[in-house]
Design an enzyme around this catalytic site. Sequence first.
Site, PDB file in Angstrom:
ATOM      1  N   ASP A  37       0.873  -1.175   0.000  1.00  0.00           N
ATOM      2  CA  ASP A  37       0.000   0.000   0.000  1.00  0.00           C
ATOM      3  C   ASP A  37       0.910   1.225   0.000  1.00  0.00           C
ATOM      4  O   ASP A  37       1.466   1.582   1.033  1.00  0.00           O
ATOM      5  CB  ASP A  37      -0.906  -0.039   1.247  1.00  0.00           C
ATOM      6  CG  ASP A  37      -1.664   1.263   1.473  1.00  0.00           C
ATOM      7  OD1 ASP A  37      -1.657   2.144   0.585  1.00  0.00           O
ATOM      8  OD2 ASP A  37      -2.270   1.403   2.562  1.00  0.00           O
ATOM      9  N   LYS A 100       2.850  11.009  -4.209  1.00  0.00           N
ATOM     10  CA  LYS A 100       1.774  10.285  -4.888  1.00  0.00           C
ATOM     11  C   LYS A 100       0.818  11.227  -5.614  1.00  0.00           C
ATOM     12  O   LYS A 100       0.205  10.858  -6.606  1.00  0.00           O
ATOM     13  CB  LYS A 100       1.028   9.465  -3.835  1.00  0.00           C
ATOM     14  CG  LYS A 100       0.046   8.457  -4.397  1.00  0.00           C
ATOM     15  CD  LYS A 100      -0.537   7.635  -3.264  1.00  0.00           C
ATOM     16  CE  LYS A 100      -1.678   6.771  -3.716  1.00  0.00           C
ATOM     17  NZ  LYS A 100      -2.233   6.002  -2.593  1.00  0.00           N
ATOM     18  N   GLU A 205      -7.840   0.887  -4.177  1.00  0.00           N
ATOM     19  CA  GLU A 205      -7.825   0.873  -2.712  1.00  0.00           C
ATOM     20  C   GLU A 205      -9.173   0.439  -2.105  1.00  0.00           C
ATOM     21  O   GLU A 205      -9.191  -0.384  -1.195  1.00  0.00           O
ATOM     22  CB  GLU A 205      -7.378   2.244  -2.183  1.00  0.00           C
ATOM     23  CG  GLU A 205      -5.880   2.457  -2.416  1.00  0.00           C
ATOM     24  CD  GLU A 205      -5.446   3.908  -2.379  1.00  0.00           C
ATOM     25  OE1 GLU A 205      -6.286   4.782  -2.085  1.00  0.00           O
ATOM     26  OE2 GLU A 205      -4.258   4.175  -2.662  1.00  0.00           O
ATOM     27  N   ASP A 228     -13.477   6.291   2.957  1.00  0.00           N
ATOM     28  CA  ASP A 228     -12.060   6.477   3.289  1.00  0.00           C
ATOM     29  C   ASP A 228     -11.848   7.925   3.729  1.00  0.00           C
ATOM     30  O   ASP A 228     -11.880   8.845   2.915  1.00  0.00           O
ATOM     31  CB  ASP A 228     -11.218   6.141   2.044  1.00  0.00           C
ATOM     32  CG  ASP A 228      -9.717   6.295   2.287  1.00  0.00           C
ATOM     33  OD1 ASP A 228      -9.314   6.876   3.306  1.00  0.00           O
ATOM     34  OD2 ASP A 228      -8.946   5.826   1.424  1.00  0.00           O
TER      35      ASP A 228
END
Length: 431
Positions: A37, A100, A205, A228
Amino acid sequence: MSSLYIILGSSVLAVLLAGYFAQIYLPPPKPKVVGIDLGTTFSCVGMYHAVTGNVSVLTTQDGHKCIPSVVAILNDRILVGYEALAQAEHNPSNTLYDAKRFIGRTFSKEEIEKAQKQYSFKLKSDKFGMVSFSVVVNGSERLITPQEVGSIIIRELKQTAERNLSAPVNRAVMSVPAEFDDKQRNFTIKAGALTGLEILRVINEPTAAAMAYGLHTKSDIHNVLVVDLGGGTLDVSLLNVQGGMFLTQAMAGNNRLGGQDFNQRLLDYIRSRIKEKFKKTLVDKEDLQVLRMQVEEAKINLTYDRSAMISMQLHSFGDIDLKELISREVFEKINSDLFLKVLEPIVTVLQATELTPDEVDEIVLVGGSTRIPKVISLIADHMKKKPNTNIDPELAVVTGVSVQAGILGGMWPLTVSAVELPTRVRKIHVH
Ligand SMILES: *[C@@H]1O[C@H](CO)[C@@H](O)[C@H](O)[C@H]1NC(C)=O
Ligand SMILES: *[C@@H]1O[C@H](CO)[C@@H](O)[C@H](O)[C@H]1NC(C)=O
Ligand SMILES: *[C@@H]1O[C@H](CO)[C@@H](O)[C@H](O)[C@H]1NC(C)=O
Ligand SMILES: *[C@@H]1O[C@H](CO)[C@@H](O)[C@H](O)[C@H]1NC(C)=O
Ligand SMILES: *[C@@H]1O[C@H](CO)[C@@H](O)[C@H](O)[C@H]1NC(C)=O
């Protein structure tokens, strides 16, 4: 012909029997494929264990389950994770984080200018609008790409897995945000490839989080809501699961809502209490830094305790002791409008899929901020259903990606497959 069938038949039988005895008598095979991850703020690595079906999230050398996605480029070495974070304040221009957000994407000039204001390191874009980070090494400029930053983090995780297994690790499955396009996925795979890893698959994810709860194996579950809520962003996905196949039906999110907003509210509240008590405004940088750390700790404590105590010395006020009790009720009250905003993208994905709350079979929580009791109860009340909370929400994605790694590594007792279908839906932004 018939004898050929007999030979074939008996060899199949022999293989089956060998497999059967192997399962009974041999030690379980070691995991060969790891799950990674690579997160915006934290990254973790895990693996699936045959026989027990357990996933373990591996502990790094310094004793943490996940490492900050931070890399520092020094003259003589490169630091990663907590080591990089620890020196960030003294070396802001060479300490890289949030890579990212830049991976595999192009940006307009205006977007880069706007982003530059948020970061202490220098952004540079090429003629296509792809961003690199400009650092100074031994007095000269060096450009580091987002995928290189990713690879430094992945290498640390790979080494963690290799230390644990006492064997080289060559293959991995990685997770990416559901909204990543093909190019962002490709650059994520490149980041892995730079460390010598073969990335067998990238999965979304939210899908990984659903797999962590084994929802790909349950035939009576079709609609899964994944919420999330991290440090700075909220992402909600509605997944459809049929026979181990996942399809993202809708995505919505708020890029400006997360744990740091709740901290800011608490910080503002305590500063107003300080003003009331001492008739002075707290502006000292060092005092504020200590207070920020206390606020973060208080927020975490309020997840388990009914109250938390902010306790520190205000050096800028002549070493006065500050003690301020924060009840969970106060924390919920000062954040009530923000907590309600968590429901907005949930409403949006339900509308987009024309589903009613009772047609959603399971709710999966991801991200540290979904530990907040009020957030859980608001979601539960709206959906008339309790969310899954058995797995640490910060480890749900790495757990699921490790299950997928186990499937691709052919680890029994994983007999079911899991496949993700490409989706054409776009994320809806809610503010
Ligand atoms: C592995 O899973 C089993 C249940 O399947 C559990 O009883 C056991 O404690 C787990 N072992 C570890 C090391 O987590
Ligand atoms: C910087 O200089 C030192 C000393 O000369 C050298 O050891 C090091 O490799 C150099 N770093 C880089 C990134 O070139
Ligand atoms: C590997 O990781 C597992 C799970 O965290 C741990 O129990 C075990 O002690 C580790 N083994 C080694 C050799 O580090
Ligand atoms: C991504 O990589 C695949 C395989 O290498 C390639 O076929 C595809 O064109 C790439 N897509 C983009 C958008 O870079
Ligand atoms: C949080 O809880 C720990 C353990 O009970 C305690 O030591 C600490 O002082 C608490 N901090 C705050 C800010 O409430």
